[in-house]
Scaffold this motif. Structure first.
Motif, PDB file in Angstrom:
ATOM      1  N   GLN A   1       1.073  -1.341   0.596  1.00  0.00           N
ATOM      2  CA  GLN A   1       0.228   0.378  -0.095  1.00  0.00           C
ATOM      3  C   GLN A   1       0.519   1.101   0.350  1.00  0.00           C
ATOM      4  O   GLN A   1       0.384   2.516  -0.926  1.00  0.00           O
ATOM      5  N   SER A   2       1.759   1.455   0.475  1.00  0.00           N
ATOM      6  CA  SER A   2       2.617   2.645   1.139  1.00  0.00           C
ATOM      7  C   SER A   2       3.016   2.763   0.006  1.00  0.00           C
ATOM      8  O   SER A   2       3.432   3.638  -1.176  1.00  0.00           O
ATOM      9  N   LEU A   3       3.863   1.833  -1.434  1.00  0.00           N
ATOM     10  CA  LEU A   3       4.177   1.836  -2.317  1.00  0.00           C
ATOM     11  C   LEU A   3       3.347   2.072  -3.406  1.00  0.00           C
ATOM     12  O   LEU A   3       3.771   2.971  -4.615  1.00  0.00           O
ATOM     13  N   GLN A   4       1.914   1.764  -3.432  1.00  0.00           N
ATOM     14  CA  GLN A   4       0.797   2.022  -4.330  1.00  0.00           C
ATOM     15  C   GLN A   4       0.659   3.770  -4.433  1.00  0.00           C
ATOM     16  O   GLN A   4       0.187   3.977  -5.115  1.00  0.00           O
ATOM     17  N   GLU A   5       1.340   3.792  -3.316  1.00  0.00           N
ATOM     18  CA  GLU A   5       0.452   6.075  -2.833  1.00  0.00           C
ATOM     19  C   GLU A   5       1.626   6.213  -2.807  1.00  0.00           C
ATOM     20  O   GLU A   5       1.542   7.091  -2.355  1.00  0.00           O
ATOM     21  N   ALA A   6       3.231   5.607  -3.262  1.00  0.00           N
ATOM     22  CA  ALA A   6       4.506   6.316  -3.637  1.00  0.00           C
ATOM     23  C   ALA A   6       4.103   7.439  -4.237  1.00  0.00           C
ATOM     24  O   ALA A   6       3.652   8.209  -5.339  1.00  0.00           O
ATOM     25  N   SER A   7       5.305   8.351  -4.145  1.00  0.00           N
ATOM     26  CA  SER A   7       5.194   9.546  -5.133  1.00  0.00           C
ATOM     27  C   SER A   7       6.329   9.454  -5.808  1.00  0.00           C
ATOM     28  O   SER A   7       7.675   8.971  -5.506  1.00  0.00           O
ATOM     29  N   VAL A   8       6.166   9.871  -7.356  1.00  0.00           N
ATOM     30  CA  VAL A   8       7.597   9.528  -8.029  1.00  0.00           C
ATOM     31  C   VAL A   8       8.171  11.162  -8.336  1.00  0.00           C
ATOM     32  O   VAL A   8       7.328  11.983  -9.453  1.00  0.00           O
ATOM     33  N   SER A   9       8.943  11.554  -7.930  1.00  0.00           N
ATOM     34  CA  SER A   9      10.037  12.923  -9.140  1.00  0.00           C
ATOM     35  C   SER A   9      10.503  12.157 -10.038  1.00  0.00           C
ATOM     36  O   SER A   9      11.524  11.824  -9.445  1.00  0.00           O
TER      37      SER A   9
END
Length: 179
Positions: A141-149
């Protein structure tokens, strides 16, 4: 004759749809790509967290580093061809430009655990890193909601929760390009 061809095509299609390739098998294929080798392999271990018992599963790393332009192109093309075999439903993060990329996949196993495949590539640095691991649902879940820049050769992935220990947890992924 047409019926035989249609049946053959249907069977081939059924095999690819009904029996998806496991992430462990994808890791094994990726570790055989030219210039990539397995550099770390840790057996499963039992972890107790919040009075729950987890088995971490295999933790394996394969990578290539300091590849020149021709090597990174050839290796990157092979890696991308293999990653194209992974089911779309397993993709968590998939982001890339012509300088850097990150690909995270997860697939359910048993006991509320997921096998995870993480691949990072940096054309600027000539690196490819591949991690196969087992994660729990909180990490997923943490990875699914991660921010990617991502900007040019710089990449930052920040999972939404960094305050808790997870089986196979990832706090951040940073690939920095030229300064």
């Amino acid at each position: 004759m047409k019926k035989l061809i249609l049946i053959s095509v249907s069977l081939v299609f059924y095999c690819f749809v009904a029996f998806p390739i496991s992430l462990k098998n994808v890791f094994n294929e990726l570790s055989k790509v030219p210039n990539i080798e397995i550099t770390d392999k840790e057996p499963p271990e039992t972890i107790v967290f919040d009075k729950e018992i987890y088995t971490s599963g295999w933790f394996e790393i394969a990578n290539a580093s300091k590849l020149d332009a021709k090597e990174i192109k050839a290796t990157g093309d092979c890696v991308m061809n293999i990653l194209d075999k992974v089911a779309l439903t397993d993709r968590i993060i998939c982001s890339y430009n012509k300088q850097v990329g990150i690909f995270i996949y997860a697939s359910p196993t048993c006991h509320d655990l997921y096998e995870m495949l993480l691949v990072t590539m940096s054309g600027y640095r000539g690196d490819v890193n591949i991690i196969y691991n087992t994660i729990n649902e909180a990490t997923l879940q943490s990875l699914q909601e991660a921010s990617v820049s991502m900007q040019n050769a710089n990449l930052v992935v920040l999972p939404n929760r960094t305050d808790t220990i997870y089986v196979g947890g990832i706090n951040e992924i940073v690939i920095e390009g030229p300064k």
